[in-house]
Design an enzyme around this catalytic site. Structure first.
Site, mmCIF file in Angstrom:
data_model
loop_
_atom_site.group_PDB
_atom_site.id
_atom_site.type_symbol
_atom_site.label_atom_id
_atom_site.label_comp_id
_atom_site.label_asym_id
_atom_site.label_seq_id
_atom_site.Cartn_x
_atom_site.Cartn_y
_atom_site.Cartn_z
ATOM 1 N N ARG A 43 0.735 -0.996 -0.533
ATOM 2 C CA ARG A 43 0.033 0.171 0.000
ATOM 3 C C ARG A 43 0.850 1.421 -0.030
ATOM 4 O O ARG A 43 0.409 2.164 -0.335
ATOM 5 C CB ARG A 43 -1.118 -0.549 0.970
ATOM 6 N N VAL A 106 -6.019 7.172 -0.991
ATOM 7 C CA VAL A 106 -6.195 5.718 -1.446
ATOM 8 C C VAL A 106 -7.653 4.901 -0.187
ATOM 9 O O VAL A 106 -7.103 5.583 0.937
ATOM 10 C CB VAL A 106 -4.872 5.223 -0.844
ATOM 11 N N SER A 107 -8.731 4.431 -0.194
ATOM 12 C CA SER A 107 -9.775 4.432 -0.169
ATOM 13 C C SER A 107 -8.728 2.970 0.965
ATOM 14 O O SER A 107 -7.677 2.918 1.593
ATOM 15 C CB SER A 107 -10.342 3.320 -0.444
ATOM 16 N N ALA A 108 -9.302 3.026 2.853
ATOM 17 C CA ALA A 108 -9.422 2.013 3.275
ATOM 18 C C ALA A 108 -9.980 0.906 3.172
ATOM 19 O O ALA A 108 -10.288 0.214 3.221
ATOM 20 C CB ALA A 108 -10.291 2.890 4.966
#
Length: 397
Positions: A43, A106-108
């Protein structure tokens, strides 16, 4: 980006293991292969060296963290259940401030992986993704389905360029195009899966038309109410898709489907006033099944709760595409009062609509969330109870 390895006291495997354990404990990660994906598609390769982080749960870090200034805090935030803000106000704002309209992130992980598990991509699947953002989910999908399997559409050229750089850095073969995701990508249809990373209220027919019969579309459905909903649709044919809900999800809205998100009271002197025995608290933590029926019967309306001076209030407003004078309503219950005061203004009586929908849910026997589903076809969107051919309500747009 500076250092590409965690600072002393941290290891990449340790950070991933901790995040995976957290997601498993919350029920957000149930398939072991996605934990493998967390390691295979790091990530941190998709997060800016300095960013504003928002938390997906109470214990996750929140605030501005920079790799050069606070490497330990930055790495901790990246490998936590956080959203990483990439853009605000469609590029006009400062994403490091934490202010303005968040327009890309950046989505969880706590919401990314439930959607990926609902999508259930297999090797060899052809996947269309709507909304590239950082490129992280496109890379995860490419890892799961294989090289040259994913086409991801991004509407914002600047964000697309950043995502392309991230994908190259991660060695991902996902294909990125700049365009309007509402139109899909007919040039390479049909697809086996469609993965939507933006909130939608009106589901474009193009997505169904470009998906094979038996294919799957997953999306955050934001048609009103309090939150969005994870929706998994199975495509029946080129014009019809049917599916069910799998929990709540709050995403940034598709740009062309955005609406006002703030209650605005006006024309108080002309508002209609009445009383009710229904408490505003009824709608604070409303059963999700009741919420779905209210969304169907009270279209384009949202509400939120307020508690002050010992009293309770519910504020309702019309999602009216930023119109300055849309309909609104307020229900206020003073401490110790037997009845609440209702104030309503506009072409619609929003409190009357909402309370009537809630009563209908009660009259149906208080059906739970898992009994509802959705059908999308050329006639529009229909909410149904138990079965697509049973009790239905047509969504008004």
């Amino acid at each position: 980006m500076g250092a590409v390895t965690p600072p002393d006291g941290f290891t990449f495997d340790g950070l991933v293991a901790k995040l995976a354990a957290h997601l498993r404990a919350r029920g957000s990660l149930t398939d072991a292969r996605w934990e493998e994906a967390l390691r295979a598609v790091p990530r941190h390769l998709f997060a800016p060296a300095a960013a504003w982080f928002t938390s997906n749960h109470a214990s996750a870090p929140r605030g501005r963290f920079a790799l050069d200034d606070e490497p330990a805090a930055w790495w901790t935030a990246v490998y936590a259940d956080t959203s990483v803000v990439l853009q605000t106000d469609d590029g006009a704002g400062d994403p490091l401030s934490g202010k303005g309209l968040f327009s890309s992130s950046v989505s969880a992980p706590g919401i990314v992986f439930p959607f990926l598990e609902l999508l259930a991509p297999q090797k060899g699947d052809r996947i269309l993704e709507i909304g590239t953002g950082s490129g992280w989910t496109a890379a995860l999908l490419s890892w799961a389905a294989g090289a040259n399997s994913v086409i991801s559409i991004e509407v914002d050229p600047e964000m697309a360029a950043r995502a392309a750089a991230n994908l190259r850095k991660a060695g991902s073969a996902a294909q990125l195009v700049v365009g309007d995701g509402v139109k899909g990508w007919p040039e390479q249809a049909p697809f086996d899966r469609v993965h939507v990373t933006v909130g939608v209220s009106d589901i474009p027919m193009a997505w169904i038309e470009q998906t094979r019969p038996g294919g799957v579309i997953v999306l955050p459905w934001h048609a009103g109410g309090l939150v969005g909903h994870q929706l998994r649709l199975k495509v029946v044919n080129e014009t019809t898709a049917v599916g069910r809900f799998h929990g709540t999800a709050s995403y940034m809205m598709l740009r062309e489907q955005r609406y006002n998100t703030r209650w605005s009271g006006h024309h108080h002197e002309a508002a209609h006033r009445s009383t009710t025995r229904i408490s505003p608290r009824t709608f604070w933590d409303m059963d999700l099944g009741a919420q779905l029926l209210c969304i169907a019967l009270v279209p384009r309306v949202s509400w939120y709760d307020v508690s002050e001076d010992g009293g309770d209030s519910l504020l309702l407003y019309e999602l009216d595409d930023h119109a300055a004078e849309g309909s609104w309503a307020a229900c206020d219950l003073k401490a110790g009062a037997a009845e609440a005061e209702v104030t309503q203004y506009g072409d619609r009586r929003l409190w009357d609509e909402l309370s009537s929908a809630y009563r209908q849910w009660i009259s149906l026997g208080r059906p739970g969330y898992d009994r509802f589903g959705l059908t999308v076809d050329p006639a529009g969107i229909q909410l149904w109870l138990d079965h697509p051919s049973a009790r239905t309500w047509k969504m008004q747009t």
